[in-house]
Design a protein around this motif. Structure first.
Motif, mmCIF file in Angstrom:
data_model
loop_
_atom_site.group_PDB
_atom_site.id
_atom_site.type_symbol
_atom_site.label_atom_id
_atom_site.label_comp_id
_atom_site.label_asym_id
_atom_site.label_seq_id
_atom_site.Cartn_x
_atom_site.Cartn_y
_atom_site.Cartn_z
ATOM 1 N N PRO A 76 9.778 5.776 -2.548
ATOM 2 C CA PRO A 76 10.893 4.390 -2.407
ATOM 3 C C PRO A 76 9.904 3.483 -1.633
ATOM 4 O O PRO A 76 9.507 3.614 -0.291
ATOM 5 N N VAL A 77 9.957 2.129 -2.146
ATOM 6 C CA VAL A 77 9.238 1.161 -1.186
ATOM 7 C C VAL A 77 10.577 -0.243 -1.034
ATOM 8 O O VAL A 77 11.127 -0.197 -2.007
ATOM 9 N N GLU A 78 9.984 -1.088 0.033
ATOM 10 C CA GLU A 78 10.844 -2.203 -0.114
ATOM 11 C C GLU A 78 10.026 -3.255 0.563
ATOM 12 O O GLU A 78 9.115 -2.990 1.443
ATOM 13 N N LEU A 79 10.281 -4.558 0.417
ATOM 14 C CA LEU A 79 9.232 -5.559 0.629
ATOM 15 C C LEU A 79 9.917 -6.995 0.446
ATOM 16 O O LEU A 79 10.772 -7.089 -0.553
ATOM 17 N N ASP A 80 9.777 -7.966 1.166
ATOM 18 C CA ASP A 80 10.110 -9.344 0.869
ATOM 19 C C ASP A 80 9.053 -9.886 -0.258
ATOM 20 O O ASP A 80 7.957 -9.592 -0.435
ATOM 21 N N ILE A 81 9.792 -10.853 -0.943
ATOM 22 C CA ILE A 81 9.080 -11.392 -2.068
ATOM 23 C C ILE A 81 9.382 -12.915 -2.060
ATOM 24 O O ILE A 81 10.386 -13.468 -1.432
ATOM 25 N N GLU A 82 8.823 -13.625 -2.997
ATOM 26 C CA GLU A 82 8.903 -14.875 -3.331
ATOM 27 C C GLU A 82 8.915 -15.235 -4.867
ATOM 28 O O GLU A 82 8.312 -14.453 -5.524
ATOM 29 N N PRO A 83 9.632 -16.235 -5.235
ATOM 30 C CA PRO A 83 9.589 -16.520 -6.626
ATOM 31 C C PRO A 83 8.332 -16.354 -7.776
ATOM 32 O O PRO A 83 8.409 -15.547 -8.540
ATOM 33 N N THR A 84 7.344 -16.636 -7.024
ATOM 34 C CA THR A 84 6.136 -16.763 -7.751
ATOM 35 C C THR A 84 5.343 -15.644 -7.786
ATOM 36 O O THR A 84 4.558 -15.238 -8.486
ATOM 37 N N ARG A 85 6.011 -14.329 -6.987
ATOM 38 C CA ARG A 85 5.181 -12.939 -7.114
ATOM 39 C C ARG A 85 5.462 -12.539 -8.179
ATOM 40 O O ARG A 85 6.553 -12.088 -8.994
ATOM 41 N N THR A 86 4.569 -11.732 -8.907
ATOM 42 C CA THR A 86 4.741 -10.759 -9.907
ATOM 43 C C THR A 86 4.468 -9.293 -9.612
ATOM 44 O O THR A 86 3.818 -9.216 -8.360
ATOM 45 N N VAL A 87 4.854 -8.496 -10.303
ATOM 46 C CA VAL A 87 4.542 -7.039 -10.010
ATOM 47 C C VAL A 87 2.911 -6.812 -9.643
ATOM 48 O O VAL A 87 2.546 -6.121 -8.876
ATOM 49 N N LEU A 88 2.246 -7.468 -10.589
ATOM 50 C CA LEU A 88 0.904 -7.335 -10.334
ATOM 51 C C LEU A 88 0.216 -7.487 -9.031
ATOM 52 O O LEU A 88 -0.363 -6.828 -8.126
ATOM 53 N N GLU A 89 0.680 -8.950 -8.680
ATOM 54 C CA GLU A 89 0.461 -9.587 -6.932
ATOM 55 C C GLU A 89 0.714 -8.433 -6.055
ATOM 56 O O GLU A 89 0.174 -7.929 -5.238
ATOM 57 N N LEU A 90 2.162 -7.734 -6.339
ATOM 58 C CA LEU A 90 2.440 -6.838 -5.169
ATOM 59 C C LEU A 90 1.708 -5.689 -5.159
ATOM 60 O O LEU A 90 1.540 -5.233 -4.005
ATOM 61 N N LEU A 91 1.572 -5.225 -6.274
ATOM 62 C CA LEU A 91 0.729 -4.032 -6.163
ATOM 63 C C LEU A 91 -0.700 -4.097 -5.928
ATOM 64 O O LEU A 91 -1.217 -3.237 -5.318
ATOM 65 N N ARG A 92 -1.183 -5.066 -6.189
ATOM 66 C CA ARG A 92 -2.528 -5.364 -5.634
ATOM 67 C C ARG A 92 -2.643 -5.568 -4.312
ATOM 68 O O ARG A 92 -3.515 -5.142 -3.427
ATOM 69 N N THR A 93 -1.980 -6.758 -3.609
ATOM 70 C CA THR A 93 -2.023 -7.076 -2.253
ATOM 71 C C THR A 93 -1.336 -5.891 -1.477
ATOM 72 O O THR A 93 -1.900 -6.023 -0.322
ATOM 73 N N HIS A 94 -0.100 -5.749 -1.555
ATOM 74 C CA HIS A 94 0.540 -4.867 -0.753
ATOM 75 C C HIS A 94 0.236 -3.527 -0.850
ATOM 76 O O HIS A 94 0.404 -2.682 0.184
ATOM 77 N N PHE A 95 0.123 -2.966 -1.922
ATOM 78 C CA PHE A 95 -0.094 -1.528 -2.217
ATOM 79 C C PHE A 95 -1.464 -1.063 -2.586
ATOM 80 O O PHE A 95 -1.785 0.247 -2.596
ATOM 81 N N GLU A 96 -2.334 -1.994 -2.925
ATOM 82 C CA GLU A 96 -3.662 -1.788 -2.995
ATOM 83 C C GLU A 96 -3.887 -0.891 -4.267
ATOM 84 O O GLU A 96 -4.682 0.214 -3.826
ATOM 85 N N VAL A 97 -3.306 -0.859 -4.900
ATOM 86 C CA VAL A 97 -3.318 0.195 -6.290
ATOM 87 C C VAL A 97 -4.473 -0.244 -6.991
ATOM 88 O O VAL A 97 -4.635 -1.173 -7.354
ATOM 89 N N PRO A 98 -5.414 0.778 -7.161
ATOM 90 C CA PRO A 98 -6.626 0.552 -7.573
ATOM 91 C C PRO A 98 -6.799 0.149 -9.062
ATOM 92 O O PRO A 98 -7.735 -0.447 -9.378
#
Lengths: 170, 310
Positions: A20-42
């Motif tokens: 389970p994860v929880e984080l702040d977002i903004e409208p322009t964010r996509t799931v791709l950006e979240l996974l790349r920048t915050h979770f560094e999914v390779p």
């Protein structure tokens, strides 16, 4: 403000590969950006960013979707699976074996997306229609040689999974 | 999942977090938010706003995905109503028996397979630069668009909603429904002829004559190709049409496609001409089996399971 019934979303929570994860977002964010920048999914690759190339396909509740086009707020409360989480499942091994037996030579760039797409087809049922299979297989645009054998790999993976499930019942 | 889960929760700060996202649940709530935040942008599926194709949405965002009223579909004997925020996948799942053949043919061409759970028909027609196939098909079907503002509502025919001057949508207004009349057209065709070109046509034949006909070409631009004068000339013609008549009509369509405003190459123009001629020839046949492949009850299993209604 008159519309105070629904407070604005400023945090989003979801399950990423079982965690389970929880984080702040903004409208322009996509799931791709979240996974790349915050979770560094390779495996999260930035391709066309228009949902066309299929390089960033993930599973949201067992459905294959391009992460570059899914708004983060629409993933709120959902279960997200990337190839990193899927790799440890029996379903992954079925599909891996099917790829090997059919001879799918997917490149490392598109293989995660192709495997997740096969999983999304098979999770909806083990007797997919050929039209659906073809459309799903075409959803990944890559110049490697995986394409022609992919449809066959879907049928093969369905057979392998079917046999495994029946063997377990017996 | 609840936000305050007892299990280990990974919290990540986002220093860029700014604009709030509102997810109203009713239209009244939406109108209230629109009045209090005139600068807010509206997202139906959000696929265009977040794809990098449009301007990045600055400020608040109003997402329509939780408004149940905008996700409803209903059908009567006379028309089919589709809520503006109904996903392409949900419409497709209604099946070819419920949908006109032109619509069920055009849905797979609106967006890629994996996006159909997110993209919406209302969103598609409301984005000036994007709608190509959707606009052409809805024009051929004679669709109406319901536009609402607090305390008011109006129905606008599709050609007026997206005219040469832009969208007929004012501030504080939102598209809520698309109404497709179920007119007794006995022939309806949608054919995707390439990335920039699609052909939609509907016709009704009566006593060996053309009783009504609409021919619309979707282009890779916000504009469509439709010649109402040509359609008026074709109404009342006896079937089958002669080769010279067919050639003249197809050439008129091809001439319109040659305009500089459209990104067509000679092959596209050839396709537009030949598919029009093929359609007109097939109208004269007693059987419609010679029509392009999307005619009639199409086995539309496309994307039944391939997407997600988020």
């Amino acid at each position: 403000m008159s519309g105070s019934e629904s407070p604005p979303i400023s945090r989003v929570s979801f399950t990423l590969n079982g965690e389970p994860v929880e984080l702040d977002i903004e409208p322009t964010r996509t799931v791709l950006e979240l996974l790349r920048t915050h979770f560094e999914v390779p495996s999260m690759r930035r391709g066309c960013c228009a949902g066309v190339c299929g390089a960033c396909i993930i599973l949201i509740e067992d459905r294959a979707l391009p992460a570059c086009i899914v708004p983060a707020y629409r993933a709120n409360g959902r279960r997200i699976t990337t190839i990193e989480g899927f790799r440890h499942t029996r379903e992954y091994r079925d599909i891996r074996r099917a790829f090997h037996e059919v001879g799918v030579q997917a490149c490392s760039y598109c293989e995660p997306a192709r495997m997740l797409i096969v999983q999304s087809i098979l999770s909806a049922g083990l007797t997919p229609r050929s039209e659906e299979v073809q459309q799903a297989v075409d959803a990944v645009k890559c110049a490697c040689f995986a394409g022609p054998a992919m449809a066959e790999a879907v049928w093969e993976a369905a057979g392998i999974r079917n046999r495994r499930l029946h063997a377990r019942k017996r | 999942m609840p936000a305050s889960d007892d299990r280990t929760v990974k919290r990540t700060g986002n220093e860029r977090a700014s604009g709030p996202i509102y997810t109203p649940e009713t239209l009244n709530e939406l109108f209230g938010l629109m009045r209090s935040m005139p600068e807010a942008r509206i997202a139906a599926g959000g696929t265009y706003l977040l794809s990098g194709a449009g301007d990045p949405p600055a400020g608040p965002l109003l997402s329509l995905h939780r408004i149940e009223e905008l996700r409803r579909m209903s059908r009567t004997d006379r028309h089919l109503d589709i809520g503006a925020a109904t996903s392409i996948r949900a419409i497709t799942r209604a099946g070819p028996k419920m949908l006109p053949s032109i619509l069920s043919g055009c849905l797979p061409a609106i967006c890629p397979f994996t996006l159909r759970g997110l993209a919406t028909l209302g969103g598609n027609i409301c984005i000036w630069e994007v709608s190509r196939t959707g606009t052409a098909a809805l024009n051929a079907l004679g669709a109406l668009v319901e536009i609402r503002r607090p305390g008011k509502g109006r129905w606008v025919p599709m050609p007026r909603f997206r005219s040469a001057g832009g969208l007929s949508l004012e501030r504080e207004e939102v598209v809520t429904r698309i109404r497709i009349p179920l007119e007794p057209h006995d022939v309806g065709v949608f054919e995707s002829l390439g990335p920039n070109l699609s052909f939609c046509a509907a016709a009704r034949r009566e006593k060996g004559n053309i009783d009504d006909i609409r021919i619309v070409l979707g282009t890779g631009t916000p504009w469509i190709i439709r010649d109402r004068e040509l359609e008026a000339e074709l109404i009342g013609r006896k079937l089958p049409m002669g080769p010279r008549e067919i050639e003249t009509t197809a050439n008129r369509i091809a001439t319109m496609a040659q305009s500089d405003r459209f990104p067509f190459n000679p092959l596209d123009i050839y396709r537009a001409r030949s598919v029009t001629a093929h359609f007109l020839r097939a109208l004269g046949e007693p059987s419609t089996r010679f029509l392009p492949r999307t005619y009639g009850k199409r086995k539309n299993s496309l994307a039944r399971r391939g997407g997600l209604d988020l």
